[in-house]
Design a protein around this motif. Structure first.
Motif, PDB file in Angstrom:
ATOM      1  N   ASP A  14       0.830  -1.209   0.000  1.00  0.00           N
ATOM      2  CA  ASP A  14       0.000   0.000   0.000  1.00  0.00           C
ATOM      3  C   ASP A  14       0.865   1.259   0.000  1.00  0.00           C
ATOM      4  O   ASP A  14       0.542   2.248  -0.666  1.00  0.00           O
ATOM      5  N   ILE A  15       1.927   1.228   0.768  1.00  0.00           N
ATOM      6  CA  ILE A  15       2.840   2.373   0.811  1.00  0.00           C
ATOM      7  C   ILE A  15       3.395   2.657  -0.585  1.00  0.00           C
ATOM      8  O   ILE A  15       3.415   3.805  -1.045  1.00  0.00           O
ATOM      9  N   ILE A  16       3.820   1.604  -1.270  1.00  0.00           N
ATOM     10  CA  ILE A  16       4.358   1.765  -2.623  1.00  0.00           C
ATOM     11  C   ILE A  16       3.279   2.291  -3.560  1.00  0.00           C
ATOM     12  O   ILE A  16       3.514   3.195  -4.367  1.00  0.00           O
ATOM     13  N   LEU A  62      11.646   2.898   3.086  1.00  0.00           N
ATOM     14  CA  LEU A  62      11.498   4.131   2.325  1.00  0.00           C
ATOM     15  C   LEU A  62      12.699   4.361   1.418  1.00  0.00           C
ATOM     16  O   LEU A  62      12.557   4.769   0.256  1.00  0.00           O
ATOM     17  N   ASP A  63      13.893   4.074   1.933  1.00  0.00           N
ATOM     18  CA  ASP A  63      15.100   4.215   1.109  1.00  0.00           C
ATOM     19  C   ASP A  63      15.035   3.286  -0.104  1.00  0.00           C
ATOM     20  O   ASP A  63      15.428   3.667  -1.217  1.00  0.00           O
ATOM     21  N   GLU A  64      14.532   2.070   0.133  1.00  0.00           N
ATOM     22  CA  GLU A  64      14.413   1.102  -0.961  1.00  0.00           C
ATOM     23  C   GLU A  64      13.434   1.607  -2.017  1.00  0.00           C
ATOM     24  O   GLU A  64      13.706   1.518  -3.225  1.00  0.00           O
ATOM     25  N   LEU A 110       8.360  -3.583  -7.899  1.00  0.00           N
ATOM     26  CA  LEU A 110       8.537  -3.665  -6.449  1.00  0.00           C
ATOM     27  C   LEU A 110       7.190  -3.870  -5.765  1.00  0.00           C
ATOM     28  O   LEU A 110       7.082  -4.655  -4.813  1.00  0.00           O
ATOM     29  N   TYR A 111       6.159  -3.179  -6.253  1.00  0.00           N
ATOM     30  CA  TYR A 111       4.808  -3.341  -5.708  1.00  0.00           C
ATOM     31  C   TYR A 111       4.352  -4.799  -5.854  1.00  0.00           C
ATOM     32  O   TYR A 111       3.831  -5.399  -4.904  1.00  0.00           O
ATOM     33  N   GLY A 140      14.812   4.534  -3.974  1.00  0.00           N
ATOM     34  CA  GLY A 140      15.973   4.157  -4.763  1.00  0.00           C
ATOM     35  C   GLY A 140      15.643   3.173  -5.860  1.00  0.00           C
ATOM     36  O   GLY A 140      16.500   2.811  -6.678  1.00  0.00           O
ATOM     37  N   ALA A 141      14.378   2.724  -5.902  1.00  0.00           N
ATOM     38  CA  ALA A 141      13.968   1.718  -6.885  1.00  0.00           C
ATOM     39  C   ALA A 141      13.799   2.328  -8.271  1.00  0.00           C
ATOM     40  O   ALA A 141      13.360   3.466  -8.424  1.00  0.00           O
ATOM     41  N   ILE A 142      14.135   1.551  -9.274  1.00  0.00           N
ATOM     42  CA  ILE A 142      13.981   1.978 -10.665  1.00  0.00           C
ATOM     43  C   ILE A 142      12.569   1.678 -11.159  1.00  0.00           C
ATOM     44  O   ILE A 142      11.971   2.457 -11.893  1.00  0.00           O
TER      45      ILE A 142
END
Length: 238
Positions: free
Chosen positions: A140-142, A179-181, A191-192, A184-186
């Motif tokens: 959900d955050i993503i 949060l850093d991940e 990622l979700y 920093g994600a492309i």
């Protein structure tokens, strides 16, 4: 950890809230307003497109005691489970008495039931405060960040406003690292999907753990999850 719950979509959520407004007005009269602040999955479903439904409606409720009767009647009339709309989240780590201060308008029903929700950064802050491994907190955050393009600075500010500081979160190091991940994600879409998949697997693992006698609580979820994963792995090797 039932997996046969009713699912609430934006459409039926609004319908139930509309019924609730009418019922509350009938029971309580037209001169005393009520306020409900949607949080968690209900807040996400009401405002965002990446998630279509939620299995519960958590809310910060500010109303007379008649609201409980109205909630029960609407639930009975629609075949909903007891407590279909509740404020049980007040017993969890995501609760803050500052939630009303930062809430924003959603809709008003029957000119008396004022429903509010939370800005994206504050939804994320509350998700960071819980970070449950078997719920959709991480995905959900993503999703909220992807859809609303929220900055990390705005999220940190929301955490500080609700909880005082990031360090006050139970999983503060994990929250900061996550949060850093994200930032920093492309590929946030990938990622979700990865996080959603892990959460679903964790849910099933914990459900199986319940089946063989593990008693789950907010404090032992991580330990139970690790034990359950180990048992599942050993069974595969047999």
């Amino acid at each position: 950890m039932a997996d046969n719950d009713i699912f609430y979509s934006k459409e039926n959520l609004d319908n139930y809230l509309k019924q609730l407004g009418k019922k509350f007005r009938k029971l309580n009269g037209k001169y005393t307003d009520a306020e409900i602040i949607l949080i968690g999955g209900a807040a996400i479903v009401s405002r965002f497109n990446f998630r279509n439904s939620t299995t519960d409606i958590d809310a910060f409720i500010r109303a007379s005691s008649v609201m409980k009767d109205a909630i029960n009647i609407v639930g009975d009339e629609n075949g909903l489970k007891s407590g279909w709309l509740n404020d049980d989240f007040k017993k969890t780590r995501s609760y803050s008495d500052k939630i009303p201060q930062y809430s924003i308008p959603y809709k008003t029903f029957s000119n008396i039931l004022h429903v509010r929700t939370m800005p994206g950064a504050y939804i994320i802050a509350m998700k960071l405060a819980s970070l449950r491994p078997y719920k959709y907190d991480r995905s959900d955050i993503i999703g909220v960040i992807s859809e609303e393009k929220i900055s990390k600075e705005d999220i940190i500010t929301a955490v500080e406003n609700l909880y005082g500081s990031v360090d006050s979160l139970q999983h503060s190091k994990e929250a900061v690292s996550f949060l850093d991940e994200i930032y920093g994600a492309i590929d946030l879409k990938n990622l979700y999907a990865e996080e959603r998949s892990v959460e679903r697997k964790n849910f099933q693992i914990l459900k199986n753990a319940e089946a063989y006698g593990e008693q789950l609580s907010a404090d032992n979820l991580s330990d139970v999850l690790e034990r359950a994963k180990k048992i599942a792995s050993e069974r595969k090797q047999e």
